[in-house]
Enzyme design. Structure first.
Site, mmCIF file in Angstrom:
data_model
loop_
_atom_site.group_PDB
_atom_site.id
_atom_site.type_symbol
_atom_site.label_atom_id
_atom_site.label_comp_id
_atom_site.label_asym_id
_atom_site.label_seq_id
_atom_site.Cartn_x
_atom_site.Cartn_y
_atom_site.Cartn_z
ATOM 1 C CE LYS A 1 -8.258 -4.024 -7.206
ATOM 2 N NZ LYS A 1 -8.762 -4.319 -8.549
ATOM 3 C CE LYS B 1 -6.587 -0.577 -8.074
ATOM 4 N NZ LYS B 1 -7.357 -1.319 -9.015
HETATM 5 C C1 PBG Z 1 -10.804 -3.934 -11.657
HETATM 6 C C2 PBG Z 1 -10.113 -2.694 -11.253
HETATM 7 C C3 PBG Z 1 -10.520 -1.716 -10.309
HETATM 8 C C4 PBG Z 1 -9.553 -0.700 -10.387
HETATM 9 C C5 PBG Z 1 -8.608 -1.090 -11.328
HETATM 10 N N1 PBG Z 1 -8.962 -2.327 -11.829
HETATM 11 C C6 PBG Z 1 -11.737 -1.608 -9.475
HETATM 12 C C7 PBG Z 1 -11.954 -2.494 -8.323
HETATM 13 O O1 PBG Z 1 -11.168 -3.365 -7.984
HETATM 14 O O2 PBG Z 1 -13.018 -2.330 -7.739
HETATM 15 C C8 PBG Z 1 -9.590 0.582 -9.636
HETATM 16 C C9 PBG Z 1 -8.735 1.660 -10.173
HETATM 17 C C10 PBG Z 1 -9.005 3.013 -9.656
HETATM 18 O O3 PBG Z 1 -9.791 3.236 -8.711
HETATM 19 O O4 PBG Z 1 -8.410 3.939 -10.216
HETATM 20 N N2 PBG Z 1 -10.718 -5.003 -10.819
#
Ligand code: PBG
Length: 330
Positions: free
Chosen positions: A199, A252
Protein backbone atom coordinates in the site's frame (compact mmCIF):
# COMPACT_ATOMS: atom_id res chain seq x y z
CA UNK A 1 5.44 -13.11 -42.48
CA UNK A 2 4.36 -9.69 -43.58
CA UNK A 3 1.38 -7.95 -45.17
CA UNK A 4 -0.50 -9.11 -47.23
CA UNK A 5 -0.12 -12.65 -45.71
CA UNK A 6 -0.20 -11.37 -42.17
CA UNK A 7 -3.55 -9.74 -41.50
CA UNK A 8 -4.25 -9.26 -37.79
CA UNK A 9 -7.52 -7.65 -38.76
CA UNK A 10 -8.90 -11.09 -39.69
CA UNK A 11 -9.62 -11.75 -36.05
CA UNK A 12 -11.25 -8.35 -35.58
CA UNK A 13 -13.63 -8.40 -38.49
CA UNK A 14 -16.91 -8.94 -36.63
CA UNK A 15 -18.25 -8.94 -33.06
CA UNK A 16 -18.52 -12.74 -32.86
CA UNK A 17 -14.93 -13.39 -33.86
CA UNK A 18 -13.72 -10.60 -31.58
CA UNK A 19 -15.63 -12.24 -28.74
CA UNK A 20 -14.13 -15.68 -29.48
CA UNK A 21 -10.57 -14.45 -29.21
CA UNK A 22 -11.01 -12.30 -26.11
CA UNK A 23 -8.04 -12.95 -23.85
CA UNK A 24 -9.45 -11.49 -20.63
CA UNK A 25 -12.93 -11.30 -19.14
CA UNK A 26 -14.55 -9.45 -16.29
CA UNK A 27 -16.76 -11.48 -13.97
CA UNK A 28 -18.93 -10.11 -11.20
CA UNK A 29 -17.55 -12.59 -8.68
CA UNK A 30 -14.04 -11.15 -9.06
CA UNK A 31 -15.21 -7.80 -7.74
CA UNK A 32 -15.39 -6.68 -4.12
CA UNK A 33 -17.73 -3.82 -3.24
CA UNK A 34 -16.79 -1.38 -0.45
CA UNK A 35 -19.53 -0.20 1.93
CA UNK A 36 -19.27 2.74 4.32
CA UNK A 37 -21.33 2.26 7.47
CA UNK A 38 -21.87 5.31 9.62
CA UNK A 39 -23.00 4.89 13.21
CA UNK A 40 -24.38 8.42 13.26
CA UNK A 41 -26.90 8.31 10.41
CA UNK A 42 -30.35 6.85 9.86
CA UNK A 43 -30.75 7.83 6.20
CA UNK A 44 -28.36 6.97 3.36
CA UNK A 45 -26.11 9.97 2.92
CA UNK A 46 -24.19 11.21 -0.12
CA UNK A 47 -20.42 11.46 -0.17
CA UNK A 48 -19.60 14.60 -2.16
CA UNK A 49 -16.16 13.44 -3.25
CA UNK A 50 -17.41 10.00 -4.34
CA UNK A 51 -20.23 10.60 -6.83
CA UNK A 52 -22.80 7.80 -6.74
CA UNK A 53 -21.64 6.26 -3.45
CA UNK A 54 -23.69 6.53 -0.26
CA UNK A 55 -22.87 6.02 3.38
CA UNK A 56 -25.30 3.73 5.12
CA UNK A 57 -26.63 3.39 8.63
CA UNK A 58 -27.57 -0.06 9.90
CA UNK A 59 -31.18 0.48 8.82
CA UNK A 60 -30.39 0.85 5.10
CA UNK A 61 -27.48 -1.61 5.06
CA UNK A 62 -29.50 -4.70 4.15
CA UNK A 63 -31.09 -2.93 1.21
CA UNK A 64 -27.63 -2.03 -0.10
CA UNK A 65 -26.24 -5.56 0.39
CA UNK A 66 -29.31 -7.00 -1.34
CA UNK A 67 -28.66 -4.80 -4.39
CA UNK A 68 -25.00 -5.76 -4.40
CA UNK A 69 -25.80 -9.48 -4.15
CA UNK A 70 -28.43 -9.23 -6.87
CA UNK A 71 -25.89 -7.65 -9.20
CA UNK A 72 -23.89 -10.89 -8.95
CA UNK A 73 -21.21 -9.69 -6.54
CA UNK A 74 -20.43 -12.10 -3.72
CA UNK A 75 -18.14 -10.11 -1.47
CA UNK A 76 -18.14 -6.78 0.31
CA UNK A 77 -15.52 -4.88 2.29
CA UNK A 78 -16.77 -2.83 5.22
CA UNK A 79 -15.50 0.51 6.51
CA UNK A 80 -16.85 1.91 9.76
CA UNK A 81 -17.46 5.49 10.77
CA UNK A 82 -17.92 5.40 14.54
CA UNK A 83 -19.75 8.06 16.55
CA UNK A 84 -16.92 8.31 19.01
CA UNK A 85 -13.20 8.33 18.45
CA UNK A 86 -10.46 8.15 21.06
CA UNK A 87 -6.70 8.53 21.40
CA UNK A 88 -6.19 4.75 21.19
CA UNK A 89 -9.20 3.80 19.07
CA UNK A 90 -10.47 1.22 21.59
CA UNK A 91 -13.95 1.49 20.16
CA UNK A 92 -12.73 -0.44 17.13
CA UNK A 93 -12.87 -3.75 18.99
CA UNK A 94 -16.08 -3.22 20.95
CA UNK A 95 -18.63 -6.03 20.51
CA UNK A 96 -21.19 -3.28 20.00
CA UNK A 97 -19.10 -1.33 17.52
CA UNK A 98 -20.64 -0.28 14.24
CA UNK A 99 -18.71 -2.83 12.17
CA UNK A 100 -19.37 -5.72 14.57
CA UNK A 101 -23.10 -4.96 14.39
CA UNK A 102 -22.98 -4.63 10.62
CA UNK A 103 -21.20 -7.98 10.21
CA UNK A 104 -23.78 -9.78 12.35
CA UNK A 105 -26.61 -8.14 10.47
CA UNK A 106 -25.24 -8.96 7.02
CA UNK A 107 -24.31 -12.54 7.92
CA UNK A 108 -27.77 -13.11 9.38
CA UNK A 109 -29.61 -11.84 6.30
CA UNK A 110 -27.11 -12.93 3.61
CA UNK A 111 -25.11 -15.89 4.89
CA UNK A 112 -23.49 -16.48 1.49
CA UNK A 113 -22.08 -13.00 1.10
CA UNK A 114 -18.36 -13.00 1.90
CA UNK A 115 -17.76 -10.30 4.47
CA UNK A 116 -14.34 -8.66 4.50
CA UNK A 117 -13.54 -6.04 7.12
CA UNK A 118 -10.90 -3.37 6.81
CA UNK A 119 -8.85 -3.71 9.98
CA UNK A 120 -7.23 -0.40 10.92
CA UNK A 121 -7.29 2.24 13.61
CA UNK A 122 -7.45 5.43 11.56
CA UNK A 123 -11.23 5.69 11.56
CA UNK A 124 -11.30 5.21 15.33
CA UNK A 125 -8.53 7.48 16.56
CA UNK A 126 -9.02 11.19 17.29
CA UNK A 127 -5.71 11.96 15.56
CA UNK A 128 -6.56 9.87 12.48
CA UNK A 129 -3.34 7.84 12.49
CA UNK A 130 -3.40 4.11 11.72
CA UNK A 131 -1.63 3.23 14.96
CA UNK A 132 -1.17 4.17 18.57
CA UNK A 133 1.24 7.07 18.85
CA UNK A 134 4.42 7.11 20.86
CA UNK A 135 4.79 9.68 23.63
CA UNK A 136 2.40 12.33 22.40
CA UNK A 137 -0.27 12.73 19.81
CA UNK A 138 1.63 15.14 17.61
CA UNK A 139 4.26 12.54 16.77
CA UNK A 140 3.83 10.46 13.62
CA UNK A 141 5.64 7.43 14.97
CA UNK A 142 3.88 4.44 16.38
CA UNK A 143 4.16 2.38 19.49
CA UNK A 144 4.43 -0.85 17.49
CA UNK A 145 3.76 -3.28 20.34
CA UNK A 146 0.62 -1.47 21.46
CA UNK A 147 -0.58 -1.09 17.87
CA UNK A 148 -0.08 -4.76 17.01
CA UNK A 149 -1.87 -5.84 20.18
CA UNK A 150 -4.89 -3.71 19.42
CA UNK A 151 -4.98 -4.81 15.75
CA UNK A 152 -5.14 -8.41 17.02
CA UNK A 153 -8.07 -7.51 19.27
CA UNK A 154 -9.91 -5.78 16.41
CA UNK A 155 -9.41 -8.77 14.11
CA UNK A 156 -10.68 -11.18 16.77
CA UNK A 157 -13.77 -9.04 17.40
CA UNK A 158 -14.55 -9.03 13.67
CA UNK A 159 -14.05 -12.79 13.44
CA UNK A 160 -16.26 -13.30 16.48
CA UNK A 161 -19.01 -11.23 14.83
CA UNK A 162 -18.76 -13.50 11.77
CA UNK A 163 -16.37 -11.84 9.32
CA UNK A 164 -14.93 -14.27 6.78
CA UNK A 165 -11.82 -12.24 5.99
CA UNK A 166 -10.00 -9.50 7.87
CA UNK A 167 -7.98 -7.00 5.88
CA UNK A 168 -5.28 -5.16 7.82
CA UNK A 169 -4.65 -1.90 5.98
CA UNK A 170 -2.23 -0.03 8.22
CA UNK A 171 1.08 -1.24 6.72
CA UNK A 172 2.37 -1.86 10.23
CA UNK A 173 5.37 -4.25 10.25
CA UNK A 174 4.31 -7.52 11.87
CA UNK A 175 0.57 -6.90 11.50
CA UNK A 176 -0.13 -10.13 9.64
CA UNK A 177 1.63 -12.47 12.06
CA UNK A 178 0.19 -10.66 15.08
CA UNK A 179 -3.33 -10.92 13.70
CA UNK A 180 -2.84 -14.56 12.67
CA UNK A 181 -1.62 -15.44 16.18
CA UNK A 182 -4.47 -13.56 17.86
CA UNK A 183 -7.08 -15.23 15.64
CA UNK A 184 -5.65 -18.72 16.13
CA UNK A 185 -5.37 -18.27 19.87
CA UNK A 186 -9.08 -17.50 20.07
CA UNK A 187 -10.10 -20.41 17.85
CA UNK A 188 -10.59 -18.46 14.61
CA UNK A 189 -8.15 -20.52 12.56
CA UNK A 190 -10.45 -20.39 9.54
CA UNK A 191 -10.73 -16.61 9.37
CA UNK A 192 -8.64 -15.49 6.40
CA UNK A 193 -6.30 -12.53 6.14
CA UNK A 194 -6.26 -10.31 3.09
CA UNK A 195 -3.24 -8.11 3.66
CA UNK A 196 -2.97 -4.62 2.23
CA UNK A 197 0.60 -5.74 1.56
CA UNK A 198 1.83 -3.15 -0.93
CA UNK A 199 0.00 0.00 0.00
CA UNK A 200 1.51 3.23 -1.19
CA UNK A 201 1.41 6.65 0.52
CA UNK A 202 -0.81 7.92 -2.26
CA UNK A 203 -2.59 11.14 -3.17
CA UNK A 204 -5.51 9.12 -4.39
CA UNK A 205 -7.07 8.39 -0.98
CA UNK A 206 -8.55 11.91 -0.72
CA UNK A 207 -12.24 11.11 -1.22
CA UNK A 208 -12.02 8.18 1.22
CA UNK A 209 -10.89 10.56 3.92
CA UNK A 210 -13.88 12.72 3.09
CA UNK A 211 -16.15 9.67 3.34
CA UNK A 212 -14.78 8.64 6.72
CA UNK A 213 -14.88 12.13 8.22
CA UNK A 214 -11.11 12.33 8.40
CA UNK A 215 -10.67 15.70 6.67
CA UNK A 216 -9.01 16.94 9.82
CA UNK A 217 -6.13 14.49 9.33
CA UNK A 218 -3.05 16.48 8.46
CA UNK A 219 -0.37 14.03 9.54
CA UNK A 220 1.69 11.90 7.25
CA UNK A 221 1.55 8.20 6.54
CA UNK A 222 5.06 8.18 5.07
CA UNK A 223 6.52 6.33 8.07
CA UNK A 224 4.54 3.19 7.34
CA UNK A 225 2.96 3.28 3.87
CA UNK A 226 5.33 2.73 0.95
CA UNK A 227 6.94 5.57 -0.96
CA UNK A 228 5.46 6.06 -4.40
CA UNK A 229 8.84 5.57 -6.03
CA UNK A 230 9.20 2.00 -4.75
CA UNK A 231 8.88 -1.10 -6.91
CA UNK A 232 11.17 -3.83 -5.56
CA UNK A 233 10.26 -2.90 -2.03
CA UNK A 234 6.68 -3.89 -2.81
CA UNK A 235 7.89 -7.42 -3.41
CA UNK A 236 9.60 -7.48 0.00
CA UNK A 237 6.34 -6.34 1.58
CA UNK A 238 4.35 -9.03 -0.20
CA UNK A 239 6.81 -11.84 0.54
CA UNK A 240 6.99 -10.78 4.18
CA UNK A 241 3.21 -10.87 4.54
CA UNK A 242 3.07 -14.19 2.73
CA UNK A 243 5.63 -15.65 5.14
CA UNK A 244 3.65 -14.27 8.10
CA UNK A 245 0.56 -16.17 7.00
CA UNK A 246 -1.45 -13.86 4.73
CA UNK A 247 -3.98 -15.76 2.61
CA UNK A 248 -4.29 -13.05 -0.04
CA UNK A 249 -2.31 -9.92 -0.79
CA UNK A 250 -3.32 -6.54 -2.12
CA UNK A 251 -1.71 -3.82 -4.18
CA UNK A 252 -3.16 -0.36 -3.61
CA UNK A 253 -3.86 2.01 -5.38
CA UNK A 254 -4.53 0.27 -8.69
CA UNK A 255 -3.89 1.98 -11.99
CA UNK A 256 -0.63 3.76 -11.10
CA UNK A 257 0.82 0.46 -9.80
CA UNK A 258 0.06 -2.09 -12.50
CA UNK A 259 3.79 -2.83 -12.79
CA UNK A 260 3.72 -3.88 -9.14
CA UNK A 261 0.66 -6.07 -9.70
CA UNK A 262 2.44 -7.77 -12.58
CA UNK A 263 5.55 -8.63 -10.52
CA UNK A 264 3.56 -9.59 -7.44
CA UNK A 265 1.32 -11.92 -9.43
CA UNK A 266 4.42 -13.62 -10.82
CA UNK A 267 6.30 -13.89 -7.54
CA UNK A 268 3.58 -14.65 -5.04
CA UNK A 269 1.64 -17.90 -4.79
CA UNK A 270 -1.35 -16.07 -3.29
CA UNK A 271 -4.40 -14.55 -4.94
CA UNK A 272 -3.64 -10.90 -5.71
CA UNK A 273 -6.23 -8.21 -5.13
CA UNK A 274 -5.98 -4.72 -6.54
CA UNK A 275 -7.76 -1.73 -5.01
CA UNK A 276 -9.05 0.94 -7.37
CA UNK A 277 -9.10 3.59 -4.67
CA UNK A 278 -11.44 6.49 -4.10
CA UNK A 279 -9.42 9.08 -6.05
CA UNK A 280 -9.10 6.82 -9.09
CA UNK A 281 -12.85 6.20 -9.03
CA UNK A 282 -13.65 9.88 -8.60
CA UNK A 283 -11.39 10.91 -11.51
CA UNK A 284 -13.15 8.57 -13.91
CA UNK A 285 -16.58 9.57 -12.65
CA UNK A 286 -15.81 13.26 -13.04
CA UNK A 287 -14.31 12.74 -16.50
CA UNK A 288 -17.49 10.88 -17.50
CA UNK A 289 -19.66 13.65 -16.06
CA UNK A 290 -17.77 16.15 -18.24
CA UNK A 291 -18.34 13.95 -21.27
CA UNK A 292 -14.60 13.27 -21.66
CA UNK A 293 -15.03 9.48 -21.53
CA UNK A 294 -17.90 7.03 -21.78
CA UNK A 295 -18.25 5.95 -18.17
CA UNK A 296 -18.81 2.22 -18.31
CA UNK A 297 -16.39 1.68 -21.20
CA UNK A 298 -13.69 3.62 -19.39
CA UNK A 299 -14.14 1.57 -16.22
CA UNK A 300 -14.20 -1.65 -18.23
CA UNK A 301 -10.94 -0.67 -19.92
CA UNK A 302 -9.24 0.07 -16.61
CA UNK A 303 -10.49 -3.17 -15.04
CA UNK A 304 -9.23 -5.18 -18.00
CA UNK A 305 -5.82 -3.57 -17.60
CA UNK A 306 -5.84 -4.84 -14.02
CA UNK A 307 -6.71 -8.37 -15.17
CA UNK A 308 -3.96 -8.26 -17.79
CA UNK A 309 -1.49 -7.20 -15.11
CA UNK A 310 -2.40 -10.34 -13.16
CA UNK A 311 -4.93 -9.26 -10.53
CA UNK A 312 -7.42 -11.92 -9.55
CA UNK A 313 -9.66 -9.71 -7.41
CA UNK A 314 -10.66 -6.08 -7.88
CA UNK A 315 -11.94 -3.83 -5.11
CA UNK A 316 -13.80 -0.90 -6.61
CA UNK A 317 -16.54 1.59 -5.78
CA UNK A 318 -17.78 0.87 -9.29
CA UNK A 319 -18.13 -2.86 -8.60
CA UNK A 320 -21.91 -2.90 -8.28
CA UNK A 321 -22.47 -0.90 -11.45
CA UNK A 322 -19.90 -2.95 -13.36
CA UNK A 323 -21.54 -6.19 -12.25
CA UNK A 324 -24.91 -4.94 -13.49
CA UNK A 325 -23.34 -4.09 -16.81
CA UNK A 326 -21.59 -7.47 -17.06
CA UNK A 327 -24.87 -9.26 -16.44
CA UNK A 328 -26.69 -7.32 -19.16
CA UNK A 329 -23.98 -6.98 -21.78
CA UNK A 330 -20.89 -9.12 -21.48
C1 PBG B 1 -7.40 2.83 6.10
C2 PBG B 1 -7.71 2.85 4.66
C3 PBG B 1 -7.56 3.91 3.73
C4 PBG B 1 -8.10 3.43 2.52
C5 PBG B 1 -8.53 2.12 2.75
N1 PBG B 1 -8.26 1.78 4.06
C6 PBG B 1 -7.09 5.30 3.90
C7 PBG B 1 -5.67 5.59 4.14
O1 PBG B 1 -4.80 4.73 4.22
O2 PBG B 1 -5.41 6.78 4.30
C8 PBG B 1 -8.24 4.21 1.27
C9 PBG B 1 -9.20 3.67 0.28
C10 PBG B 1 -9.60 4.59 -0.80
O3 PBG B 1 -9.05 5.70 -0.98
O4 PBG B 1 -10.52 4.21 -1.53
N2 PBG B 1 -6.10 2.68 6.46
Amino acid sequence: MNYPEMRLQRLRQNPSIRKMVKEHHLRADQFIMPIFIDEGITQPSKIDALPGIMKHGLNSLNEEVKEIAESGIISVILFGIPKEKSETGNNAYSDDGIIQKAIRQIKHAFPNVVVITDCCLCEYTTHGHCGILKNNSTSDTFDSEATLTILGKIAVSYAKAGADIVAPSGMIDGMVISIRDALDEQGYEMTSILSYAAKFASQFYGPFRDATNAHHFNGSRDHHQMGVSQGKEAIREVLMDESEGADMVMVKPGLPYLDVVRIVSEQSQLPVAIYQVSGEYAMLKLAAEKGIVDEVSAFEEVFLSMKRAGASLIISYYAKEMAGYIRENL
